[in-house]
Structure formats: C-alpha cells, structure tokens
Design a protein around this motif. Structure first.
Motif, PDB file in Angstrom:
ATOM      1  N   ASP A   1      -2.556  -6.545   4.942  1.00  0.00           N
ATOM      2  CA  ASP A   1      -2.960  -7.895   5.327  1.00  0.00           C
ATOM      3  C   ASP A   1      -2.759  -8.060   6.818  1.00  0.00           C
ATOM      4  OD1 ASP A   1      -3.597  -8.807   2.752  1.00  0.00           O
ATOM      5  OD2 ASP A   1      -1.480  -9.198   2.309  1.00  0.00           O
TER       6      ASP A   1
ATOM      7  N   GLU B   1      -7.878  -3.935   2.525  1.00  0.00           N
ATOM      8  CA  GLU B   1      -7.334  -4.836   3.547  1.00  0.00           C
ATOM      9  C   GLU B   1      -7.955  -6.215   3.472  1.00  0.00           C
ATOM     10  OE1 GLU B   1      -9.129  -5.831   6.508  1.00  0.00           O
ATOM     11  OE2 GLU B   1     -10.608  -4.256   6.837  1.00  0.00           O
TER      12      GLU B   1
ATOM     13  N   ARG C   1      -6.444 -10.695   3.625  1.00  0.00           N
ATOM     14  CA  ARG C   1      -5.448 -11.709   3.998  1.00  0.00           C
ATOM     15  C   ARG C   1      -4.391 -11.907   2.921  1.00  0.00           C
ATOM     16  NH1 ARG C   1      -8.650 -11.283   7.583  1.00  0.00           N
ATOM     17  NH2 ARG C   1      -9.267 -12.787   9.167  1.00  0.00           N
ATOM     18  N   ASP C   2      -4.737 -11.558   1.684  1.00  0.00           N
ATOM     19  CA  ASP C   2      -3.844 -11.848   0.552  1.00  0.00           C
ATOM     20  C   ASP C   2      -3.748 -10.644  -0.377  1.00  0.00           C
ATOM     21  OD1 ASP C   2      -6.472 -11.894  -0.327  1.00  0.00           O
ATOM     22  OD2 ASP C   2      -6.116 -13.443  -1.823  1.00  0.00           O
TER      23      ASP C   2
ATOM     24  N   LYS D   1       2.775  -1.552   1.243  1.00  0.00           N
ATOM     25  CA  LYS D   1       2.192  -2.812   1.729  1.00  0.00           C
ATOM     26  C   LYS D   1       2.481  -3.001   3.212  1.00  0.00           C
ATOM     27  CE  LYS D   1       3.435  -5.132  -2.545  1.00  0.00           C
ATOM     28  NZ  LYS D   1       4.029  -6.356  -3.074  1.00  0.00           N
TER      29      LYS D   1
ATOM     30  N   PHE E   1       1.706  -5.548   6.896  1.00  0.00           N
ATOM     31  CA  PHE E   1       1.171  -6.719   7.595  1.00  0.00           C
ATOM     32  C   PHE E   1       0.946  -6.263   9.024  1.00  0.00           C
ATOM     33  CE2 PHE E   1       1.243 -10.812   9.758  1.00  0.00           C
ATOM     34  CZ  PHE E   1       0.499 -11.600   8.890  1.00  0.00           C
TER      35      PHE E   1
ATOM     36  N   LEU F   1      -2.549 -16.869   4.399  1.00  0.00           N
ATOM     37  CA  LEU F   1      -2.163 -15.627   5.077  1.00  0.00           C
ATOM     38  C   LEU F   1      -0.676 -15.675   5.427  1.00  0.00           C
ATOM     39  CD1 LEU F   1      -2.874 -12.987   6.654  1.00  0.00           C
ATOM     40  CD2 LEU F   1      -3.226 -14.449   8.646  1.00  0.00           C
TER      41      LEU F   1
END
Ligand code: CDP
Length: 236
Positions: free
Chosen positions: A12, A133, A135-136, A148, A150, A196
C-alpha cells in the motif's frame, strides 16, 4: 508445484510513491504476477466518464450502474494482467489522463464500489504468486499476505516523480502537482471505507533518496525472510 503454497506480497502507499514501479520490478525478479488495483478503480472511473456519470456528485447512480459492468482479468502474458470490462479489454493508456485520475478517487469512495472490487481482487490469488498494490491491500484485501509493505515518500518527492512520469496536467508545476497529490492523499486517508493507512504489521519504507531498484531489493529481502520463497516463484 503439487501441494505448494502460493504467496502474496501486499503493498500500500499514497499517490506517486513509486509503489507501482517497485511492485513491477519485484514481480519480474520473483517471476510473480503484478496486480495494480489502482488501474481497476481507474477502469471504473473511465466507464463512468464514458457514460456521462460524475462519481463525485452522483455516487448513487454509479452504485446502481455497477451490476451492468462485469470486470474480469486475464493473464496478459507479460507478468501483469489485462482488465476487461464487459469482455472488452481496457487500453491502459486511457487510464492515466488527469480526468480519470481525479475521477478514480471519487469512484473509490463509494462503498458499493469497494465491495464490488474486494472479491474480484481476492480472486487474483488464483493466478499464482502475486504482488498486489493499492491503498487497502494489506489492511482489507489480503490481510493474510505473506509480506506487507507501506511504501511512501514526501509530497515534494512524489510531485517530482509524477512530473517526471509526464502524467501531470498541461502547465503543471512541481507545487501544483504536489498540491494535487496532497489533496488526493487527504481524500484517500480520510474516507470512511478502507482509508489509506499503514497496516500494523506492514514494513514502512520511506523512499526519498532511494532508487526503485533499491526499494525492490528491500521488498524482496523482507519477503524472503518471511516466506523463504525462492526466485522463479517457486514455493518455500
Ligand atoms: O498511481 P497513483 O498512485 O496516482 O494512483 P492509483 O494507484 O492508480 O490509484 C488511483 C486512485 O484509486 C487512488 O487515488 C485511490 O483513491 C484509489 N484506490 C483505492 O482506493 N484503493 C486501491 N486499492 C487502489 C486505488
């Protein structure tokens, strides 16, 4: 790969953080599929614009229209996927215009749209080992992913990257692009459905001063640590 386990890497991050480039590089190195969920929201935004629907002011009409849009995916043969809407393949270049970019954020706020996407995105697991990929993805779509992430960068750095991609509106300046990015960040992170935010167990990578290759190296390092998956998409 008889009884092997398929792996998922979930990424994300905000607009123009470089996560698409990183996901594409990492997927190629791993022999995994690259799945860009932003393109799916963009494809619905394009469909809205094509029918004269404004997702910002007419979210109910868009929600009511969803049942008539059948979105499917297929192996594009190059490590990524094609998106088909009612059987017609979407030309991905059409998804990158400033109009579609703006409309995609509005489309993505509609709860029925997110519900529509959720199962379709989860079904992508059957393609094989995937790097998805959006936002959530870590928080909602693939909470059980093997690794995972960010991936982010400061707004100014992201503005520079977007300008360099040549996707900004004509006459755009670094300041105007950074402002547009911050506006979309705010919309994406304050919406009530699937906002997000970094998942608690996501590895946060702030990419200012890093090349996409370096970020992909880090992604694969963490992934291998977590999964022990070998190159070539083979099972751990
Ligand atoms: O490439 P860029 O980061 O500018 O955008 P994108 O990833 O193509 O996503 C376009 C828009 O779709 C975003 O502004 C989000 O509002 C939305 N989106 C989302 O809500 N959830 C996702 N999993 C992916 C995208």
């Amino acid at each position: 790969m008889a009884m092997g386990r398929l792996c998922q890497i979930a990424i994300d991050g905000p607009a123009a953080s470089g996560k698409s480039t990183v996901a594409r590089i990492a997927a190629a190195r791993l022999g995994a599929f690259y799945v860009n969920t932003g393109e799916m929201y963009r494809a619905l935004a394009l469909a809205c614009l094509g029918e004269g629907l404004d997702p910002a002011s007419e979210p109910r009409k868009v929600a009511a229209r969803l049942a008539g849009w059948d979105m499917t995916f297929r192996d594009a043969g190059n490590g990524s996927i094609d998106i088909l809407l009612n059987g017609n393949m979407i030309d991905k270049k059409e998804l990158r215009t400033p109009e579609v970019t703006a409309a995609s954020s509005s489309v993505a706020r509609i709860p029925e749209v997110r519900e529509y996407m959720l199962q379709r995105q989860r079904d992508c697991r059957s393609l094989g080992t995937i790097i998805m990929e959006g936002r959530d993805i870590c928080t909602v779509v693939l909470p059980d992913a093997t690794a995972k992430f960010f991936i982010t960068a400061t707004p100014l750095e992201r503005g520079r990257r977007r300008l360099a991609q040549g996707e900004a509106a004509p006459g755009a300046t670094l300041e105007s692009v950074a402002a547009e990015i911050e506006k979309r960040d705010l919309a994406d992170s304050t919406r009530s459905v699937a906002p997000l935010r970094p998942a608690e167990d996501a590895e946060v990578i702030v990419t200012d001063g890093m090349t996409a290759e370096e970020v992909a190296d880090r992604v694969l390092e963490v992934f291998r640590m977590k999964a022990g998956c070998a190159e070539g998409g083979e099972e751990p």
